[in-house]
Motif scaffolding. Structure first.
Motif, PDB file in Angstrom:
ATOM      1  N   SER A  73      -3.051  11.448   1.600  1.00 47.59           N
ATOM      2  CA  SER A  73      -4.471  11.184   1.356  1.00 47.59           C
ATOM      3  C   SER A  73      -4.623  10.782  -0.105  1.00 47.59           C
ATOM      4  CB  SER A  73      -5.305  12.428   1.661  1.00 47.59           C
ATOM      5  OG  SER A  73      -5.013  13.451   0.726  1.00 47.59           O
ATOM      6  N   ASN A  74      -5.833  10.442  -0.506  1.00 47.98           N
ATOM      7  CA  ASN A  74      -6.057  10.134  -1.916  1.00 47.98           C
ATOM      8  C   ASN A  74      -5.809  11.367  -2.782  1.00 47.98           C
ATOM      9  OD1 ASN A  74      -6.681   7.423  -1.532  1.00 47.98           O
ATOM     10  ND2 ASN A  74      -8.841   7.855  -1.190  1.00 47.98           N
ATOM     11  N   ASP A  75      -6.053  12.564  -2.234  1.00 51.31           N
ATOM     12  CA  ASP A  75      -5.804  13.805  -2.967  1.00 51.31           C
ATOM     13  C   ASP A  75      -4.329  14.196  -2.960  1.00 51.31           C
ATOM     14  OD1 ASP A  75      -8.506  14.062  -3.551  1.00 51.31           O
ATOM     15  OD2 ASP A  75      -8.895  15.252  -1.747  1.00 51.31           O
ATOM     16  N   LYS A  76      -3.583  13.734  -1.968  1.00 49.30           N
ATOM     17  CA  LYS A  76      -2.137  13.999  -1.860  1.00 49.30           C
ATOM     18  C   LYS A  76      -1.443  12.669  -1.576  1.00 49.30           C
ATOM     19  CE  LYS A  76       1.343  16.577   0.601  1.00 49.30           C
ATOM     20  NZ  LYS A  76       1.739  17.075   1.879  1.00 49.30           N
ATOM     21  N   PRO A  77      -1.218  11.859  -2.642  1.00 50.29           N
ATOM     22  CA  PRO A  77      -0.721  10.502  -2.429  1.00 50.29           C
ATOM     23  C   PRO A  77       0.781  10.391  -2.186  1.00 50.29           C
ATOM     24  CG  PRO A  77      -1.148  10.872  -4.743  1.00 50.29           C
ATOM     25  CD  PRO A  77      -1.607  12.113  -4.020  1.00 50.29           C
ATOM     26  N   MET A  95       0.814  -1.193   0.000  1.00 47.41           N
ATOM     27  CA  MET A  95       0.000   0.000   0.000  1.00 47.41           C
ATOM     28  C   MET A  95       0.864   1.268   0.000  1.00 47.41           C
ATOM     29  SD  MET A  95      -3.039   0.907   2.608  1.00 47.41           S
ATOM     30  CE  MET A  95      -4.208   2.102   2.095  1.00 47.41           C
ATOM     31  N   PHE A  96       2.032   1.250   0.728  1.00 37.79           N
ATOM     32  CA  PHE A  96       2.902   2.412   0.820  1.00 37.79           C
ATOM     33  C   PHE A  96       4.300   2.061   0.341  1.00 37.79           C
ATOM     34  CE2 PHE A  96      -0.188   2.922   4.268  1.00 37.79           C
ATOM     35  CZ  PHE A  96      -0.712   4.163   3.967  1.00 37.79           C
ATOM     36  N   LEU A 140       1.767   6.533  -1.690  1.00 35.44           N
ATOM     37  CA  LEU A 140       0.868   5.408  -1.918  1.00 35.44           C
ATOM     38  C   LEU A 140       1.357   4.697  -3.172  1.00 35.44           C
ATOM     39  CD1 LEU A 140      -2.616   7.072  -1.368  1.00 35.44           C
ATOM     40  CD2 LEU A 140      -1.571   5.321   0.049  1.00 35.44           C
ATOM     41  N   LEU A 141       1.334   3.380  -3.164  1.00 32.27           N
ATOM     42  CA  LEU A 141       1.796   2.634  -4.329  1.00 32.27           C
ATOM     43  C   LEU A 141       0.826   2.736  -5.503  1.00 32.27           C
ATOM     44  CD1 LEU A 141       3.183  -0.597  -2.630  1.00 32.27           C
ATOM     45  CD2 LEU A 141       4.480   1.314  -3.603  1.00 32.27           C
ATOM     46  N   GLY A 142      -0.411   3.124  -5.249  1.00 32.00           N
ATOM     47  CA  GLY A 142      -1.395   3.248  -6.316  1.00 32.00           C
ATOM     48  C   GLY A 142      -2.234   1.999  -6.512  1.00 32.00           C
ATOM     49  N   THR A 143      -1.905   0.942  -5.805  1.00 29.44           N
ATOM     50  CA  THR A 143      -2.669  -0.297  -5.940  1.00 29.44           C
ATOM     51  C   THR A 143      -3.923  -0.297  -5.077  1.00 29.44           C
ATOM     52  OG1 THR A 143      -1.276  -1.315  -4.250  1.00 29.44           O
ATOM     53  CG2 THR A 143      -0.651  -1.683  -6.545  1.00 29.44           C
ATOM     54  N   ILE A 144      -3.837   0.331  -3.905  1.00 32.03           N
ATOM     55  CA  ILE A 144      -4.971   0.371  -2.982  1.00 32.03           C
ATOM     56  C   ILE A 144      -5.114   1.800  -2.470  1.00 32.03           C
ATOM     57  CG2 ILE A 144      -5.954  -0.507  -0.834  1.00 32.03           C
ATOM     58  CD1 ILE A 144      -4.074  -2.937  -1.117  1.00 32.03           C
ATOM     59  N   PRO A 145      -6.182   2.517  -2.871  1.00 28.46           N
ATOM     60  CA  PRO A 145      -6.385   3.865  -2.325  1.00 28.46           C
ATOM     61  C   PRO A 145      -6.945   3.777  -0.902  1.00 28.46           C
ATOM     62  CG  PRO A 145      -8.176   3.306  -3.795  1.00 28.46           C
ATOM     63  CD  PRO A 145      -7.192   2.153  -3.843  1.00 28.46           C
ATOM     64  N   PHE A 146      -6.948   4.922  -0.222  1.00 26.14           N
ATOM     65  CA  PHE A 146      -7.571   4.968   1.100  1.00 26.14           C
ATOM     66  C   PHE A 146      -9.075   4.774   0.943  1.00 26.14           C
ATOM     67  CE2 PHE A 146      -3.823   7.696   2.007  1.00 26.14           C
ATOM     68  CZ  PHE A 146      -3.293   6.939   3.043  1.00 26.14           C
TER      69      PHE A 146
END
Length: 167
Positions: A70-74, A1-2, A40-46
């Motif tokens: 956050s999803n807005d600031k990954p 995830m991160f 965030l790796l982009g595979t799983i959003p919050f």
């Protein structure tokens, strides 16, 4: 995830889960860390309504909040500026920990606001006294540099320009 990158090192994805919504990266050779990127790796959003706080545990110190994702600031970049401190030179091989805590977005926003207020009151936040000073990569609230930092930057830039012109 991160994922995490310490400047000059390979990407780290070896995240360890230490609690239900808490994760840790081990950062070996902490004495030479100057920038940390967390993303965030982009595979799983919050999940909707959630974000994460990012913290650093410097050896023999307490957890220090660096910022949030956050999803807005990954992703975020955090600069750790070493002060002249003999302890940091005498600790080669010591590890630090980068902690990530997933929490409701309201709690994350409140913690970020509190962190920014503390930094404005105290200047740059310190980890463990003088050993490391945190400087947010976005320059502070609303993307603007604090007045003192902007003044110092301008003075150093002009001095460098003068030195170059005189050489």
């Amino acid at each position: 995830m991160f994922g995490s990158i310490v400047a000059g090192r390979l990407v780290q994805t070896n995240l360890q889960q230490v609690d239900v919504n808490k994760y840790v990266f081990e950062l070996p050779n902490a004495h030479d860390i100057n920038h940390i990127v967390v993303f965030l790796l982009g595979t799983i959003p919050f999940e909707p309504g959630y974000a994460a706080t990012v913290h650093l545990l410097w050896p023999n110190k307490s957890w220090q909040m660096l910022g949030a994702l956050s999803n807005d600031k990954p992703s975020a970049i955090f600069r750790l500026k070493s002060a002249v401190d003999q302890d940091s030179q005498q600790m080669p091989g010591v590890s630090a920990e980068l902690g990530i805590s997933i929490e409701p977005i309201e709690s994350v926003e409140q913690q970020v606001q509190q962190m920014q207020q503390t930094r404005q009151q105290n200047g740059a936040a310190n980890i463990g006294g003088n050993s490391m000073a945190l400087v947010p990569s976005d320059g502070g609230a609303n993307g603007s540099l604090p007045l003192q930092t902007a003044k110092q930057f301008a003075e150093r830039t002009l001095q460098s320009l003068f030195d170059y012109a005189m050489s």
